[in-house]
Scaffold this motif. Structure first.
Motif, PDB file in Angstrom:
ATOM      1  N   SER A  24       0.826  -1.208   0.000  1.00 26.62           N
ATOM      2  CA  SER A  24       0.000   0.000   0.000  1.00 26.62           C
ATOM      3  C   SER A  24       0.860   1.257   0.000  1.00 26.62           C
ATOM      4  CB  SER A  24      -0.913   0.017   1.225  1.00 26.62           C
ATOM      5  OG  SER A  24      -1.797  -1.067   1.168  1.00 26.62           O
ATOM      6  N   LYS A  28       0.849   4.075  -3.005  1.00 25.46           N
ATOM      7  CA  LYS A  28       0.277   5.387  -2.680  1.00 25.46           C
ATOM      8  C   LYS A  28       1.330   6.477  -2.515  1.00 25.46           C
ATOM      9  CE  LYS A  28      -3.897   4.042  -2.834  1.00 25.46           C
ATOM     10  NZ  LYS A  28      -4.737   4.442  -3.938  1.00 25.46           N
ATOM     11  N   SER A  64      -6.238   8.491   4.595  1.00 26.19           N
ATOM     12  CA  SER A  64      -7.443   7.729   4.244  1.00 26.19           C
ATOM     13  C   SER A  64      -7.179   6.783   3.076  1.00 26.19           C
ATOM     14  CB  SER A  64      -8.573   8.701   3.904  1.00 26.19           C
ATOM     15  OG  SER A  64      -9.710   8.004   3.501  1.00 26.19           O
ATOM     16  N   GLU A  65      -6.499   7.290   2.046  1.00 23.48           N
ATOM     17  CA  GLU A  65      -6.170   6.450   0.883  1.00 23.48           C
ATOM     18  C   GLU A  65      -5.325   5.252   1.294  1.00 23.48           C
ATOM     19  OE1 GLU A  65      -4.229   8.643  -2.220  1.00 23.48           O
ATOM     20  OE2 GLU A  65      -5.861  10.095  -2.383  1.00 23.48           O
ATOM     21  N   LEU A  68      -7.386   2.658   3.416  1.00 29.79           N
ATOM     22  CA  LEU A  68      -8.266   1.853   2.553  1.00 29.79           C
ATOM     23  C   LEU A  68      -7.464   0.863   1.717  1.00 29.79           C
ATOM     24  CD1 LEU A  68     -10.785   4.606   1.387  1.00 29.79           C
ATOM     25  CD2 LEU A  68     -11.220   2.717   2.977  1.00 29.79           C
ATOM     26  N   SER A  69      -6.312   1.302   1.237  1.00 30.72           N
ATOM     27  CA  SER A  69      -5.463   0.419   0.441  1.00 30.72           C
ATOM     28  C   SER A  69      -4.942  -0.753   1.276  1.00 30.72           C
ATOM     29  CB  SER A  69      -4.295   1.212  -0.147  1.00 30.72           C
ATOM     30  OG  SER A  69      -3.442   0.385  -0.871  1.00 30.72           O
ATOM     31  N   GLN A  71      -6.367  -2.019   3.946  1.00 31.89           N
ATOM     32  CA  GLN A  71      -7.504  -2.895   4.201  1.00 31.89           C
ATOM     33  C   GLN A  71      -7.814  -3.761   2.981  1.00 31.89           C
ATOM     34  OE1 GLN A  71     -10.530  -0.144   5.453  1.00 31.89           O
ATOM     35  NE2 GLN A  71      -9.802  -0.120   7.559  1.00 31.89           N
ATOM     36  N   ASP A  72      -7.772  -3.158   1.786  1.00 23.80           N
ATOM     37  CA  ASP A  72      -8.016  -3.931   0.558  1.00 23.80           C
ATOM     38  C   ASP A  72      -6.949  -4.998   0.359  1.00 23.80           C
ATOM     39  OD1 ASP A  72     -10.279  -2.462   0.036  1.00 23.80           O
ATOM     40  OD2 ASP A  72      -9.321  -1.150  -1.450  1.00 23.80           O
ATOM     41  N   LYS A  75      -7.564  -7.833   2.718  1.00 27.39           N
ATOM     42  CA  LYS A  75      -8.717  -8.651   2.292  1.00 27.39           C
ATOM     43  C   LYS A  75      -8.333  -9.596   1.153  1.00 27.39           C
ATOM     44  CE  LYS A  75     -12.357  -5.446   3.585  1.00 27.39           C
ATOM     45  NZ  LYS A  75     -13.329  -4.466   3.089  1.00 27.39           N
ATOM     46  N   THR A 138      -1.932  -2.240  11.918  1.00 23.16           N
ATOM     47  CA  THR A 138      -2.981  -3.161  11.500  1.00 23.16           C
ATOM     48  C   THR A 138      -2.957  -4.396  12.388  1.00 23.16           C
ATOM     49  OG1 THR A 138      -3.974  -4.274   9.596  1.00 23.16           O
ATOM     50  CG2 THR A 138      -1.587  -4.341   9.754  1.00 23.16           C
TER      51      THR A 138
END
Length: 187
Positions: A24, A28, A64-65, A68-69, A71-72, A75, A138
């Motif tokens: 991530s 980013k 925020s970006e 979210l990255s 978390q993705d 997943k 995390t």
């Protein structure tokens, strides 16, 4: 044997979470973030720095970006299992590869917390280095036979830095901290 199995599983969990965080951050932060994008520096008419102000909106957007990255990415990582020989649990180099295999499952949890940290460091008589870090935390859940545990992984990555130059003093005296009491001669 439970603590040893959990310890082995935590190593695998940290590997999974660290990989998700690094992927991530690489995607980013590769868009070339500049110090000026995050911090606005204001000077007086002589060029002396009078104020440094964080660009909160840009920093929140970036955090925020990245959250979210992460978390993705977590997943997308499937629950992975590791088969560890029972002899490995006993921390014996002689028995490390022997015995029945214990199945350890590491399940990623899609939760990430992103924050900023800054550091000011002396860089000379009239210079200060200012670094801005992204701090990503995390959690990864560990499932072993008859037990579960959660490992927290934290990674701090510098994303911007600058050197702030001030006026050169007319005189300068440096007294090391351990010699401060000896600065005044005894009578």
């Amino acid at each position: 044997i439970k603590p040893a199995v959990i310890a082995i599983a935590q190593v695998k969990a940290r590997e999974i979470a660290t990989r998700a965080i690094n992927e991530s951050l690489n995607t980013k932060t590769s868009k070339n973030i500049k110090y000026q994008d995050l911090i606005s520096v204001q000077t007086d008419s002589e060029g002396n720095i009078t104020m440094m102000q964080a660009n909160t909106m840009t920093m929140n957007e970036l955090a925020s970006e990245i959250a979210l990255s992460v978390q993705d990415n977590i997943k997308r990582i499937k629950a992975s299992s590791v088969k560890v020989p029972l002899g490995n649990v006993f921390e014996s180099s002689l028995l490390a590869q022997f015995g029945p295999k214990i199945n350890i499952v590491v399940t990623p949890i899609g939760m990430a917390n992103v924050d900023f940290s800054t550091e000011f460091e002396e860089s000379g008589i009239n210079q200060t280095r200012h670094r801005i870090y992204l701090v990503v935390k995390t959690n990864v859940q560990i499932i072993v036979p008859f037990s579960t545990s959660t490992a927290t992984v934290e990674s701090a990555v510098p994303i911007a830095e600058t050197v702030i130059v001030g006026k050169v003093p007319e005189s300068y005296i440096f007294v090391p901290d351990d010699k401060i009491l000896n600065a005044i001669p005894k009578k």
